[in-house]
Enzyme design. Structure first.
Site, PDB file in Angstrom:
ATOM      1  CB  CYS A 222      15.839  -5.748  -5.952  1.00  0.00           C
ATOM      2  SG  CYS A 222      16.713  -6.898  -5.071  1.00  0.00           S
TER       3      CYS A 222
ATOM      4  NE  ARG B 176      -4.000   0.281   1.937  1.00  0.00           N
ATOM      5  CZ  ARG B 176      -3.977   1.267   2.389  1.00  0.00           C
ATOM      6  NH1 ARG B 176      -3.134   1.350   3.684  1.00  0.00           N
ATOM      7  NH2 ARG B 176      -4.948   2.318   2.503  1.00  0.00           N
TER       8      ARG B 176
END
Ligand SMILES: *Cc1c(COP(=O)(O)O)cnc(C)c1O
Length: 441
Positions: free
Chosen positions: A365, A334
């Protein structure tokens, strides 16, 4: 922390959730871990149900909007509280069916329901389908005809109110992929069309004006517009809706920028809607329609806490300090999606003063893989248990295996005892559907 929640700090200085020590939960089940407080979930379900009983003679049903958090245990809880549910995919409906949820009390939404989803729903005698396109009305009518049944349907309308958090706007015609607009006559035209279908039984209308709404007036306005439309349809084409569904959208506390609502506040939101419907029904001269509401976030968001273990800590002098955790956007996307704000604390040192501002970074990453930015925390150390609050809604349900990380397990806590409701994944789960074609072997 919210007064109506069961979150507290125990005499060890640990965060406690539904009577269970968060540090012990982290030790026993590992991290990251979603923790859900059953008492909180049930209290929220009950406040809506009781309000419909008290203010509207029980002439309605609370539907838990299961996209907020869908797993078998949630459908069991909703069923045991006498709620219905709404589902937005075949997968959610399947989960409800696997949990033994009564199909009659399931409502299906979606702006592009797949043929396979509609077939599955009709075959399993789903209670009501909320029609959102002409083609869908044709398909449901045919499926029902083939099976010699009449399918209950609602039509999703767009009443011209869009609300979000502390704001709402009234629009003549809303740019939305959902629903038939009232203002341009589309909602009236589809009504006539659905009424012409012999295997569809039109019960009434649905609308959903947005999410994380605190403005009571926006719910009242939507109810007024809904009822005005019901009145117009009665006068123009002689159809009287016997059901209206006012959707979900009630707001919750994430940070102190949001109000901390009490159970009575949620009852008041709903009472304001009910009062409007009663008044309008009398004005229009129809019997009061069966009322459906669809709260999702407000039922589970604050019932959920995610526990993580602190790993690497990186300080960039004069710039920022990153506290990295063993989760991230794969369990809570979110922040990455909406820059949503969260409140965090160290569950194992919950009484210590916050002496610095840090950013909580996930392990993916991606530079944007953050959970919270510039939040107050005591000086965190590797191995601390970090709790992110209000993660019950739209976290697990939006989780992914990005970077082939595991979607965390979920435990349900009730009066101090915890049980798995979603088991941990394993490396085998991650490759279960992978196939290597012969020519690559
Ligand atoms: C998302 C949604 C809900 C639930 O909204 P919350 O803000 O979580 O209460 C209800 N109805 C429909 C149709 C939805 O799309």
């Amino acid at each position: 922390m919210n007064k109506r929640s069961t979150l507290k700090i125990n005499d060890k200085g640990h965060l406690e959730i539904g009577g269970a020590d968060a540090v012990s939960l982290a030790e026993k089940y590992g991290t990251p871990l979603y923790v859900f407080d059953e008492e909180h979930i049930r209290n929220m379900m009950r406040v809506y149900k009781k309000t419909i009983l008290k203010e509207y003679g029980g002439n309605g049903l609370v539907l838990y909007a299961s996209k907020a958090f869908s797993c078998k245990a949630m459908y069991k809880i909703a069923d045991s509280e006498g709620l219905g549910v709404d589902v937005v995919s075949g997968g959610e409906f399947y989960t409800a069916m696997e949990a033994g949820f009564p199909a009659q009390k399931v409502y299906m939404h979606g702006n592009n329901k797949l043929l396979s989803e509609l077939i599955y729903a009709v075959n399993h005698k789903i209670g009501t389908i909320v029609v959102d396109s002409y083609g869908e009305a044709d398909v449901i009518d045919e499926l029902a005809a083939d099976r010699g049944i009449t399918q209950n349907v609602l039509i999703r309308i767009n009443p011209g109110v869009v609300a979000h958090t502390h704001e709402f706007i009234q629009t003549a015609r809303t740019d939305s992929k959902f629903g038939f607009s009232v203002s341009d006559g589309a909602a009236k035209d589809i009504t006539a069309y659905v009424l012409s279908k012999s295997h569809l039984r039109l019960r009434g209308y649905h609308c959903h004006i947005g999410s994380q709404i605190f403005e009571k007036q926006s719910f009242v306005l939507a109810a007024e517009k809904m009822m005005n439309f019901v009145g117009d349809i009665k006068n123009s084409i002689g159809f009287t809706a016997d059901t209206i569904n006012m959707g979900g959208g009630f707001g919750v506390w994430y940070t102190d920028e949001d109000p901390k609502l009490q159970l009575s506040d949620y009852a008041e939101y709903l009472k304001a809607v009910i009062d409007t419907i009663k008044k309008k029904s009398a004005e229009i001269g129809i019997s009061e329609p069966y009322l459906l509401i669809e709260p999702g976030r407000s039922i589970v968001a604050e019932a959920g806490v995610t526990l993580y273990t602190v790993g690497a800590i990186k300080e960039i002098p004069g710039v920022r300090k990153y506290v990295s955790i063993d989760g991230g956007m794969f369990d809570n996307p979110r922040y990455a999606l909406y820059q949503s704000k969260y409140s965090v604390l160290l569950a194992n040192r919950a009484t210590e003063l916050c002496t610095e501002q840090v950013s909580i970074a996930g392990k993916c990453c991606e530079s944007g893989d953050l959970i919270a930015v510039n939040v107050p925390l005591p000086v965190a150390k590797t191995g601390d248990i970090l709790a992110v609050l209000t993660t019950g809604a739209y976290n697990y349900s939006m989780a992914s295996n990005y970077n082939r990380n595991f979607v965390p397990a979920a435990v349900l806590v009730y009066k101090g005892a915890a049980d798995y409701i979603v088991k941990p994944q394993t490396y085998e789960d991650l490759v279960r559907n992978d196939v290597v074609p012969d020519r690559l072997k």
